[in-house]
Motif scaffolding. Structure first.
Motif, PDB file in Angstrom:
ATOM      1  N   GLN A   1       0.890  -0.975  -0.026  1.00 39.53           N
ATOM      2  CA  GLN A   1      -0.055   0.024  -0.168  1.00 39.53           C
ATOM      3  C   GLN A   1       0.876   1.323  -0.116  1.00 39.53           C
ATOM      4  O   GLN A   1       0.601   2.310  -0.492  1.00 39.53           O
ATOM      5  CB  GLN A   1      -0.835   0.124   1.034  1.00 39.53           C
ATOM      6  N   ALA A   2       1.747   1.183   0.719  1.00 41.60           N
ATOM      7  CA  ALA A   2       3.018   2.423   0.727  1.00 41.60           C
ATOM      8  C   ALA A   2       3.640   2.554  -0.572  1.00 41.60           C
ATOM      9  O   ALA A   2       3.564   3.751  -0.868  1.00 41.60           O
ATOM     10  CB  ALA A   2       3.957   2.038   1.965  1.00 41.60           C
ATOM     11  N   MET A   3       4.028   1.519  -1.106  1.00 43.61           N
ATOM     12  CA  MET A   3       4.602   1.783  -2.592  1.00 43.61           C
ATOM     13  C   MET A   3       3.612   2.087  -3.690  1.00 43.61           C
ATOM     14  O   MET A   3       3.891   3.041  -4.175  1.00 43.61           O
ATOM     15  CB  MET A   3       5.011   0.412  -3.089  1.00 43.61           C
ATOM     16  N   ASP A   4       2.304   1.670  -3.504  1.00 43.87           N
ATOM     17  CA  ASP A   4       1.324   2.139  -4.455  1.00 43.87           C
ATOM     18  C   ASP A   4       0.958   3.791  -4.217  1.00 43.87           C
ATOM     19  O   ASP A   4       0.936   4.480  -5.273  1.00 43.87           O
ATOM     20  CB  ASP A   4      -0.045   1.236  -4.207  1.00 43.87           C
ATOM     21  N   MET A   5       0.958   4.029  -2.731  1.00 44.74           N
ATOM     22  CA  MET A   5       0.697   5.519  -2.680  1.00 44.74           C
ATOM     23  C   MET A   5       1.735   6.435  -3.081  1.00 44.74           C
ATOM     24  O   MET A   5       1.576   7.499  -3.647  1.00 44.74           O
ATOM     25  CB  MET A   5       0.489   5.614  -0.991  1.00 44.74           C
TER      26      MET A   5
ATOM     27  N   ARG B   1       1.255   6.908  -6.882  1.00 46.68           N
ATOM     28  CA  ARG B   1       0.255   7.782  -7.082  1.00 46.68           C
ATOM     29  C   ARG B   1       0.599   9.241  -6.905  1.00 46.68           C
ATOM     30  O   ARG B   1       0.483  10.086  -7.657  1.00 46.68           O
ATOM     31  CB  ARG B   1      -0.931   7.582  -6.364  1.00 46.68           C
ATOM     32  N   GLN B   2       1.244   9.605  -5.678  1.00 44.74           N
ATOM     33  CA  GLN B   2       1.826  10.905  -5.512  1.00 44.74           C
ATOM     34  C   GLN B   2       2.658  11.159  -6.388  1.00 44.74           C
ATOM     35  O   GLN B   2       2.880  12.439  -6.857  1.00 44.74           O
ATOM     36  CB  GLN B   2       2.348  10.842  -4.287  1.00 44.74           C
ATOM     37  N   GLY B   3       3.610  10.422  -6.774  1.00 47.17           N
ATOM     38  CA  GLY B   3       4.557  10.694  -7.910  1.00 47.17           C
ATOM     39  C   GLY B   3       3.921  11.144  -9.310  1.00 47.17           C
ATOM     40  O   GLY B   3       4.323  12.119  -9.812  1.00 47.17           O
ATOM     41  N   LEU B   4       3.168  10.284  -9.712  1.00 47.78           N
ATOM     42  CA  LEU B   4       2.108  10.610 -10.749  1.00 47.78           C
ATOM     43  C   LEU B   4       1.302  11.810 -10.717  1.00 47.78           C
ATOM     44  O   LEU B   4       1.204  12.658 -11.616  1.00 47.78           O
ATOM     45  CB  LEU B   4       1.314   9.362 -11.093  1.00 47.78           C
ATOM     46  N   GLN B   5       0.661  12.438  -9.440  1.00 48.71           N
ATOM     47  CA  GLN B   5       0.011  13.429  -9.358  1.00 48.71           C
ATOM     48  C   GLN B   5       1.076  14.619  -9.303  1.00 48.71           C
ATOM     49  O   GLN B   5       0.656  15.888 -10.026  1.00 48.71           O
ATOM     50  CB  GLN B   5      -0.776  13.587  -7.908  1.00 48.71           C
ATOM     51  N   LYS B   6       2.012  14.426  -8.856  1.00 53.58           N
ATOM     52  CA  LYS B   6       3.036  15.444  -8.898  1.00 53.58           C
ATOM     53  C   LYS B   6       3.521  15.728 -10.422  1.00 53.58           C
ATOM     54  O   LYS B   6       3.556  17.012 -10.991  1.00 53.58           O
ATOM     55  CB  LYS B   6       4.415  15.290  -8.211  1.00 53.58           C
TER      56      LYS B   6
END
Length: 51
Positions: free
Chosen positions: A15-19, A22-27
């Motif tokens: 879950q931490a890796m997935d988050m 996602r945060q990297g993609l959002q950035k």
């Protein structure tokens, strides 16, 4: 230090890796949106409304 085995990876780690992904993609998407917005503002700065 020993290497991780497949059974050592917990659901919380996944879950931490997935988050983080996602945060990297959002950035990346926010940076792209800012670039597009700045480009559009520069390109259409002199345009008349409604044209």
């Amino acid at each position: 230090m020993s290497a991780l085995r497949p059974g050592d990876i917990t659901d919380e780690m996944i879950q931490a890796m997935d988050m983080a992904k996602r945060q990297g993609l959002q950035k990346d998407l926010r940076a792209l949106a800012a670039y597009i917005r700045a480009d559009a503002e520069g390109r259409y700065a002199d345009a008349e409304p409604g044209c």
